[in-house]
Write a protein that holds these residues in place. Structure first.
Motif, PDB file in Angstrom:
ATOM      1  N   UNK A 280       1.102  -1.416   0.399  1.00  0.00           N
ATOM      2  CA  UNK A 280       0.185   0.426   0.010  1.00  0.00           C
ATOM      3  C   UNK A 280       0.579   1.567  -0.280  1.00  0.00           C
ATOM      4  N   UNK A 281       1.838   1.469   0.811  1.00  0.00           N
ATOM      5  CA  UNK A 281       2.762   2.595   0.655  1.00  0.00           C
ATOM      6  C   UNK A 281       3.303   2.686  -0.336  1.00  0.00           C
ATOM      7  N   UNK A 282       3.506   1.224  -1.396  1.00  0.00           N
ATOM      8  CA  UNK A 282       4.767   1.521  -2.609  1.00  0.00           C
ATOM      9  C   UNK A 282       3.634   2.122  -3.336  1.00  0.00           C
ATOM     10  N   UNK A 283       2.253   1.813  -3.445  1.00  0.00           N
ATOM     11  CA  UNK A 283       0.750   2.187  -4.273  1.00  0.00           C
ATOM     12  C   UNK A 283       0.953   3.737  -4.564  1.00  0.00           C
ATOM     13  N   UNK A 284       0.867   4.606  -3.695  1.00  0.00           N
ATOM     14  CA  UNK A 284       0.317   5.313  -2.622  1.00  0.00           C
ATOM     15  C   UNK A 284       2.101   6.508  -2.767  1.00  0.00           C
ATOM     16  N   UNK A 285       3.066   5.868  -3.052  1.00  0.00           N
ATOM     17  CA  UNK A 285       4.375   6.439  -3.614  1.00  0.00           C
ATOM     18  C   UNK A 285       4.740   8.063  -4.130  1.00  0.00           C
ATOM     19  N   UNK A 286       3.588   7.588  -5.167  1.00  0.00           N
ATOM     20  CA  UNK A 286       3.541   8.270  -6.651  1.00  0.00           C
ATOM     21  C   UNK A 286       3.306  10.077  -6.528  1.00  0.00           C
ATOM     22  N   UNK A 287       0.994   9.948  -5.128  1.00  0.00           N
ATOM     23  CA  UNK A 287       0.368  10.836  -4.692  1.00  0.00           C
ATOM     24  C   UNK A 287       1.799  11.027  -3.130  1.00  0.00           C
ATOM     25  N   UNK A 288       1.971  10.947  -2.231  1.00  0.00           N
ATOM     26  CA  UNK A 288       3.851  11.583  -1.920  1.00  0.00           C
ATOM     27  C   UNK A 288       3.997  12.296  -2.061  1.00  0.00           C
ATOM     28  N   UNK A 289       4.962  11.922  -3.656  1.00  0.00           N
ATOM     29  CA  UNK A 289       5.657  13.015  -3.882  1.00  0.00           C
ATOM     30  C   UNK A 289       5.122  14.246  -4.551  1.00  0.00           C
ATOM     31  N   UNK A 290       4.401  14.226  -5.807  1.00  0.00           N
ATOM     32  CA  UNK A 290       3.224  14.634  -5.510  1.00  0.00           C
ATOM     33  C   UNK A 290       2.944  16.350  -4.533  1.00  0.00           C
ATOM     34  N   UNK A 291       2.584  15.422  -3.758  1.00  0.00           N
ATOM     35  CA  UNK A 291       2.388  16.299  -2.158  1.00  0.00           C
ATOM     36  C   UNK A 291       3.121  16.691  -1.349  1.00  0.00           C
ATOM     37  N   UNK A 292       4.369  16.242  -1.608  1.00  0.00           N
ATOM     38  CA  UNK A 292       5.686  16.356  -1.585  1.00  0.00           C
ATOM     39  C   UNK A 292       6.074  17.795  -2.317  1.00  0.00           C
ATOM     40  N   UNK A 293       5.530  17.635  -3.295  1.00  0.00           N
ATOM     41  CA  UNK A 293       6.673  19.198  -3.722  1.00  0.00           C
ATOM     42  C   UNK A 293       5.240  20.142  -3.895  1.00  0.00           C
ATOM     43  N   UNK A 294       3.914  20.322  -3.019  1.00  0.00           N
ATOM     44  CA  UNK A 294       3.597  21.029  -2.800  1.00  0.00           C
ATOM     45  C   UNK A 294       3.701  21.929  -1.889  1.00  0.00           C
ATOM     46  N   UNK A 295       3.880  21.430  -0.789  1.00  0.00           N
ATOM     47  CA  UNK A 295       4.533  21.146   0.299  1.00  0.00           C
ATOM     48  C   UNK A 295       5.866  22.042   0.947  1.00  0.00           C
ATOM     49  N   UNK A 296       6.841  21.584  -0.616  1.00  0.00           N
ATOM     50  CA  UNK A 296       8.564  21.390  -0.351  1.00  0.00           C
ATOM     51  C   UNK A 296       8.403  23.028  -0.702  1.00  0.00           C
ATOM     52  N   UNK A 297       7.281  23.627  -1.737  1.00  0.00           N
ATOM     53  CA  UNK A 297       7.014  24.791  -2.614  1.00  0.00           C
ATOM     54  C   UNK A 297       6.461  26.538  -1.605  1.00  0.00           C
ATOM     55  N   UNK A 298       6.046  25.821  -0.310  1.00  0.00           N
ATOM     56  CA  UNK A 298       5.094  26.142   0.343  1.00  0.00           C
ATOM     57  C   UNK A 298       5.928  26.567   2.163  1.00  0.00           C
ATOM     58  N   UNK A 299       7.138  25.726   2.294  1.00  0.00           N
ATOM     59  CA  UNK A 299       8.159  26.233   3.210  1.00  0.00           C
ATOM     60  C   UNK A 299       7.880  27.309   3.233  1.00  0.00           C
ATOM     61  N   UNK A 300       8.625  27.942   4.520  1.00  0.00           N
ATOM     62  CA  UNK A 300       8.540  29.307   4.690  1.00  0.00           C
ATOM     63  C   UNK A 300      10.048  29.642   5.882  1.00  0.00           C
ATOM     64  N   UNK A 301      10.664  28.895   6.581  1.00  0.00           N
ATOM     65  CA  UNK A 301      11.681  28.666   7.017  1.00  0.00           C
ATOM     66  C   UNK A 301      13.035  27.892   6.016  1.00  0.00           C
ATOM     67  N   UNK A 302      13.868  28.798   7.108  1.00  0.00           N
ATOM     68  CA  UNK A 302      15.413  27.444   6.195  1.00  0.00           C
ATOM     69  C   UNK A 302      15.877  27.145   6.530  1.00  0.00           C
TER      70      UNK A 302
END
Length: 331
Positions: A280-302
């Motif tokens: 299950x973790x592997x199957x949903x990993x592509x979704x988590x990678x897409x979510x990662x891009x959004x989270x990291x783009x919105x980062x406000x701390x160094x």
């Protein structure tokens, strides 16, 4: 009324009455919201007959902790509450619990979460005084198992709050989003804490806000549940939230500890559960990678601020992994 308390419930009638009674005795008024997660033990009937002042949101199926509390959070946000606490159905709280949480929250506009001092039901040991995240990719409850309750009496900044007894600022939830429902249960509060921290929201402990918890009252009813959720969710937390600079530190350590957890599950006769979780973790990993891009783009701390969020060692209770690490170093 600017505060609400959300309680997810799945077949927790045995503990729920004490929880609701303790909320009824609070010194601060709040809307109490129970999300009924497909119980079959008479919980709904008990709430309707004995607690008519409780807002009851009945779900036809078990949505898990993350899905269940999200129902309550959306309702509370729609109602305009400024502060929303989560509380386990197997917990009871001291009468000033909510007032202490809100007082700390009001001390800083950049506070997104305030965690309580969560202790065992007998009051003898700490369950959690917030959550930590190690460079081994392993979350753990701050202070768990310690008997010196007074050692955690300072209102300090911490990494995260336990979903079992934490107050959330509505503005923070609107900014970073709610719990990731793919997690179902376990580490969804760590994921939310990461997202809040990366957006610049602080988390603090309210040491005089005390709740008492019967550990494992819900998850302990389902064989293999902890193994399944742990192996399913651990890599998702790292994948979504750990910034790229720190992945060379966290990834190999998590891979080692994850492999150790998998092997232990197989040796305990839970191989099928473990394999299913990894799948299950592997199957949903592509979704988590897409979510990662959004989270990291919105980062406000160094990066320096991110580094300060980690515990740069194994969790205190990881005795087996400490022995494994020592063996690897000697080889």
């Amino acid at each position: 009324m600017t505060s609400a308390v959300v309680i997810p419930n799945w077949n927790g009638r045995e503990d729920l009455a004490a929880c609701l009674d303790s909320l009824g005795a609070q010194t601060m008024t709040a809307e109490v919201i129970v999300v009924e997660n497909g119980s079959t033990d008479g919980s709904v009937e008990m709430i309707r007959s004995s607690y008519p002042g409780v807002t009851l949101l009945v779900q036809p199926v078990n949505l898990g902790f993350a899905g269940g509390v999200n129902v309550g959070l959306r309702y509370a946000l729609h109602r305009g509450h400024q502060h929303i606490a989560l509380l386990n159905n197997d917990a009871v709280v001291e009468k000033t619990w909510l007032a202490e949480l809100v007082a700390v929250m009001r001390s800083g506009d950049d506070l997104g979460m305030v965690a309580s001092k969560f202790v065992t039901l007998d009051g003898r040991r700490i369950d959690s005084t917030g959550e930590c995240y190690s460079t081994w990719g392993l979350p753990y409850p701050r202070g768990r198992g310690e008997e010196d309750l007074d050692a955690y009496d300072d209102a300090v900044d911490i990494f995260g709050g336990s979903g079992g007894s934490t107050l959330y600022r509505a503005a923070m939830l609107r900014d970073v989003g709610l719990f990731d429902e793919d997690f179902f249960a376990y580490f969804e509060d760590i994921d939310l804490s990461w997202r809040a921290q990366l957006r610049g929201w602080r988390v603090q402990l309210a040491p005089r806000a005390v709740a008492y918890h019967r550990i494992g009252a819900t998850s302990g009813r389902i064989p293999g549940f902890t193994t399944h959720q742990t192996l399913k969710n651990l890599f998702w937390v790292m994948t979504k939230n750990v910034p790229s600079r720190f992945l060379p530190v966290v990834f190999p350590r998590l891979a080692l500890s994850y492999s150790f957890t998998f092997v232990r599950a197989v040796l305990r006769g839970q191989g099928g559960t473990a394999v299913k979780a990894v799948g299950i973790a592997a199957v949903k990993m592509p979704r988590k990678l897409r979510e990662r891009r959004e989270i990291q783009r919105g980062r406000r701390i160094d990066d320096a601020a991110v580094a300060a969020l980690f515990t740069w060692d194994l969790p205190p209770a990881s005795a087996n992994l400490r022995r494994l690490r020592a063996a690897v170093r000697r080889s």
